[in-house]
Design a protein around this motif. Sequence first.
Motif, PDB file in Angstrom:
ATOM      1  N   VAL A 104      23.536  35.418  18.823  1.00 51.33           N
ATOM      2  CA  VAL A 104      22.929  34.835  20.022  1.00 51.33           C
ATOM      3  C   VAL A 104      21.732  35.652  20.523  1.00 51.33           C
ATOM      4  O   VAL A 104      20.958  35.176  21.353  1.00 51.33           O
ATOM      5  CB  VAL A 104      23.945  34.660  21.179  1.00 51.33           C
ATOM      6  CG1 VAL A 104      25.023  33.648  20.803  1.00 51.33           C
ATOM      7  CG2 VAL A 104      24.569  35.982  21.582  1.00 51.33           C
ATOM      8  N   GLY A 105      21.609  36.891  20.035  1.00 49.52           N
ATOM      9  CA  GLY A 105      20.446  37.708  20.390  1.00 49.52           C
ATOM     10  C   GLY A 105      20.741  38.891  21.303  1.00 49.52           C
ATOM     11  O   GLY A 105      19.836  39.413  21.940  1.00 49.52           O
ATOM     12  N   LYS A 106      21.981  39.336  21.339  1.00 51.80           N
ATOM     13  CA  LYS A 106      22.350  40.460  22.222  1.00 51.80           C
ATOM     14  C   LYS A 106      21.555  41.720  21.907  1.00 51.80           C
ATOM     15  O   LYS A 106      20.957  42.322  22.797  1.00 51.80           O
ATOM     16  CB  LYS A 106      23.847  40.792  22.101  1.00 51.80           C
ATOM     17  CG  LYS A 106      24.766  39.694  22.564  1.00 51.80           C
ATOM     18  CD  LYS A 106      26.220  40.106  22.420  1.00 51.80           C
ATOM     19  CE  LYS A 106      26.641  40.447  21.001  1.00 51.80           C
ATOM     20  NZ  LYS A 106      26.593  39.315  20.076  1.00 51.80           N
ATOM     21  N   THR A 118      18.787  42.101  20.221  1.00 53.09           N
ATOM     22  CA  THR A 118      17.358  41.922  20.448  1.00 53.09           C
ATOM     23  C   THR A 118      17.052  42.027  21.939  1.00 53.09           C
ATOM     24  O   THR A 118      16.111  42.709  22.350  1.00 53.09           O
ATOM     25  CB  THR A 118      16.901  40.552  19.908  1.00 53.09           C
ATOM     26  OG1 THR A 118      17.501  40.333  18.639  1.00 53.09           O
ATOM     27  CG2 THR A 118      15.400  40.489  19.776  1.00 53.09           C
ATOM     28  N   LYS A 145      17.258  32.333  23.744  1.00 50.39           N
ATOM     29  CA  LYS A 145      16.543  31.479  22.766  1.00 50.39           C
ATOM     30  C   LYS A 145      16.069  30.182  23.419  1.00 50.39           C
ATOM     31  O   LYS A 145      16.120  29.107  22.803  1.00 50.39           O
ATOM     32  CB  LYS A 145      17.432  31.162  21.545  1.00 50.39           C
ATOM     33  CG  LYS A 145      17.973  32.399  20.826  1.00 50.39           C
ATOM     34  CD  LYS A 145      18.451  32.071  19.422  1.00 50.39           C
ATOM     35  CE  LYS A 145      19.201  33.240  18.823  1.00 50.39           C
ATOM     36  NZ  LYS A 145      19.655  32.997  17.441  1.00 50.39           N
ATOM     37  N   SER A 181      28.183  36.348  17.649  1.00 54.17           N
ATOM     38  CA  SER A 181      27.214  36.936  16.745  1.00 54.17           C
ATOM     39  C   SER A 181      25.999  36.021  16.620  1.00 54.17           C
ATOM     40  O   SER A 181      26.138  34.805  16.523  1.00 54.17           O
ATOM     41  CB  SER A 181      27.895  37.109  15.382  1.00 54.17           C
ATOM     42  OG  SER A 181      27.002  37.687  14.493  1.00 54.17           O
ATOM     43  N   LYS A 228      29.390  47.863  16.055  1.00 54.71           N
ATOM     44  CA  LYS A 228      30.053  46.606  15.725  1.00 54.71           C
ATOM     45  C   LYS A 228      30.801  46.700  14.407  1.00 54.71           C
ATOM     46  O   LYS A 228      31.450  45.764  13.973  1.00 54.71           O
ATOM     47  CB  LYS A 228      29.025  45.479  15.610  1.00 54.71           C
ATOM     48  CG  LYS A 228      28.243  45.266  16.856  1.00 54.71           C
ATOM     49  CD  LYS A 228      27.446  43.985  16.759  1.00 54.71           C
ATOM     50  CE  LYS A 228      26.413  43.916  17.844  1.00 54.71           C
ATOM     51  NZ  LYS A 228      25.162  44.553  17.463  1.00 54.71           N
ATOM     52  N   SER A 261      14.059  34.134  26.696  1.00 53.93           N
ATOM     53  CA  SER A 261      13.603  34.044  25.316  1.00 53.93           C
ATOM     54  C   SER A 261      12.966  35.374  24.983  1.00 53.93           C
ATOM     55  O   SER A 261      12.153  35.883  25.756  1.00 53.93           O
ATOM     56  CB  SER A 261      12.572  32.925  25.161  1.00 53.93           C
ATOM     57  OG  SER A 261      11.877  33.115  23.941  1.00 53.93           O
ATOM     58  N   LYS A 277      24.224  49.197  16.143  1.00 54.35           N
ATOM     59  CA  LYS A 277      24.714  48.423  15.003  1.00 54.35           C
ATOM     60  C   LYS A 277      26.078  48.916  14.555  1.00 54.35           C
ATOM     61  O   LYS A 277      26.988  48.137  14.361  1.00 54.35           O
ATOM     62  CB  LYS A 277      23.703  48.491  13.842  1.00 54.35           C
ATOM     63  CG  LYS A 277      22.526  47.557  14.060  1.00 54.35           C
ATOM     64  CD  LYS A 277      22.969  46.092  14.050  1.00 54.35           C
ATOM     65  CE  LYS A 277      21.845  45.178  14.540  1.00 54.35           C
ATOM     66  NZ  LYS A 277      22.339  43.849  14.874  1.00 54.35           N
TER      67      LYS A 277
HETATM   68  N1  LIG Z   1      13.691  32.080  18.548  1.00 55.52           N
HETATM   69  C1  LIG Z   1      14.411  33.097  19.063  1.00 55.52           C
HETATM   70  N2  LIG Z   1      15.111  33.919  18.247  1.00 55.52           N
HETATM   71  C2  LIG Z   1      15.820  34.933  18.787  1.00 55.52           C
HETATM   72  C3  LIG Z   1      15.857  35.143  20.192  1.00 55.52           C
HETATM   73  N3  LIG Z   1      16.652  36.218  20.435  1.00 55.52           N
HETATM   74  C4  LIG Z   1      17.096  36.638  19.240  1.00 55.52           C
HETATM   75  N4  LIG Z   1      16.602  35.873  18.240  1.00 55.52           N
HETATM   76  C5  LIG Z   1      16.876  36.017  16.786  1.00 55.52           C
HETATM   77  O1  LIG Z   1      18.239  35.706  16.558  1.00 55.52           O
HETATM   78  C6  LIG Z   1      18.759  36.504  15.504  1.00 55.52           C
HETATM   79  C7  LIG Z   1      20.026  37.215  15.956  1.00 55.52           C
HETATM   80  O2  LIG Z   1      19.700  38.175  16.950  1.00 55.52           O
HETATM   81  P1  LIG Z   1      20.564  39.481  17.234  1.00 55.52           P
HETATM   82  O3  LIG Z   1      19.921  40.208  18.351  1.00 55.52           O
HETATM   83  O4  LIG Z   1      20.817  40.231  15.977  1.00 55.52           O
HETATM   84  O5  LIG Z   1      21.929  38.804  17.702  1.00 55.52           O
HETATM   85  P2  LIG Z   1      23.275  39.529  18.151  1.00 55.52           P
HETATM   86  O6  LIG Z   1      23.826  38.690  19.242  1.00 55.52           O
HETATM   87  O7  LIG Z   1      23.047  40.946  18.449  1.00 55.52           O
HETATM   88  O8  LIG Z   1      24.154  39.339  16.872  1.00 55.52           O
HETATM   89  P3  LIG Z   1      25.227  40.370  16.280  1.00 55.52           P
HETATM   90  O9  LIG Z   1      24.474  41.642  16.040  1.00 55.52           O
HETATM   91  O10 LIG Z   1      25.689  39.704  15.022  1.00 55.52           O
HETATM   92  O11 LIG Z   1      26.294  40.483  17.314  1.00 55.52           O
HETATM   93  C8  LIG Z   1      17.647  37.454  15.097  1.00 55.52           C
HETATM   94  O12 LIG Z   1      17.001  36.922  13.966  1.00 55.52           O
HETATM   95  C9  LIG Z   1      16.709  37.430  16.289  1.00 55.52           C
HETATM   96  O13 LIG Z   1      15.377  37.704  15.949  1.00 55.52           O
HETATM   97  C10 LIG Z   1      15.086  34.263  21.042  1.00 55.52           C
HETATM   98  O14 LIG Z   1      15.048  34.363  22.279  1.00 55.52           O
HETATM   99  N5  LIG Z   1      14.398  33.263  20.415  1.00 55.52           N
END
Ligand SMILES: Nc1nc2c(ncn2[C@@H]2O[C@H](COP(=O)(O)OP(=O)(O)OP(=O)(O)O)[C@@H](O)[C@H]2O)c(=O)[nH]1
Length: 316
Positions: free
Chosen positions: A198-200, A202, A144, A196, A224, A171, A221
């Motif tokens: 942080v964007g893993k 994605t 991010k 949770s 988890k 990003s 999904k």
């Molecule tokens: N602005 C921005 N948003 C991001 C970025 N990467 C992820 N996001 C957003 O952050 C949110 C969480 O992203 P996830 O990929 O679900 O995060 P996770 O770490 O997998 O979270 P859990 O599934 O809860 O473990 C989503 O709304 C994404 O679209 C980024 O680089 N920039």
Amino acid sequence: MEQKNEQPGTCSGLVTEATGSTYTVVADDDSVFRSRTYPGTKTENEETSLVAVGDRVELKVTETGREQFEAVITLVKQRRSALTRKRDIRRNRSKEKIQVIAANIDQLVVVVSSFDPPLSTRLVDRYLAFAESEQLDVLIVVNKMDLADAALIAALMEPYHQLGYSVFYTSVCEQASLQPLRQALGGKLSAFSGHSGVGKSTLINLLFGHKQLKTRRTNLKTGKGVHTTSNSVMLPLPDGGYVIDTPGIREFNLSDITRENLRFYFREFLAVMPDCAFSSCSHTEEPGCGVQRAVHAGGIDPARYESYLAIYYSLE
Ligand SMILES: Nc1nc2c(ncn2[C@@H]2O[C@H](COP(=O)(O)OP(=O)(O)OP(=O)(O)O)[C@@H](O)[C@H]2O)c(=O)[nH]1
Ligand SMILES: [Zn+2]
């Protein structure tokens, strides 16, 4: 080198998915088998999960099995490493003593975000201590970056560059920012972990391309959810290597880290530890402590030392 087809009907491969009773095994010739264990399944690993994602196994495939891509696992080979889960009596219904989340991991990828949630170097330090204790290579990913003041983040992360850790700034809004990370993952088994949000997911989805996104997303999904222990999947990267999404650090088995050995997992302490007046110095309150002296003299980052103290006092 792996020996191939030692006997007719046998082959070896990598477990890429565990769904409770069946395992997906990618054989060395790239054919994919739905596999099961049976009472005769042997293992070279004691007292842990019989089969985990990342395990190297030997398969027995019958003629019909070859047509239907079904096989039995005859042998689980010795693991080089194992990421294990903190014991939870309520969840651990099986009798195994140690639950393996992923086997043979080459590197732990610690994902934090620059913002939302805000960057916590304290958390990074916890992960690093854990990775050092497991002798795992570690990559730090600050995601991010589009939401952050890049100079501020660079200043916070500078100590990690100094210590020789690999840090990646990404990003998901900017594909090019993923390229160095993609390269560092190539050909390796990597476990992604982080808080949770942080964007893993994605990041992982972007890293392995859009094709598998739809089919695999659900598995990622459910990995988890409540059935985490019996449902994990390792995703193949387009250029070789695999990635697995693992739980946050709280769910890892951290019991190998103690007040006595924590000091060895802060790599910058090692050089100054011989300067401590007491050989058993905990670097907390003792007089004549080389570590505390280095902190005051600017040789050790104060925030890192604060993390050490926080982890030290959180241990029994
Ligand atoms: N602005 C921005 N948003 C991001 C970025 N990467 C992820 N996001 C957003 O952050 C949110 C969480 O992203 P996830 O990929 O679900 O995060 P996770 O770490 O997998 O979270 P859990 O599934 O809860 O473990 C989503 O709304 C994404 O679209 C980024 O680089 N920039
Ligand atoms: Zn000391």
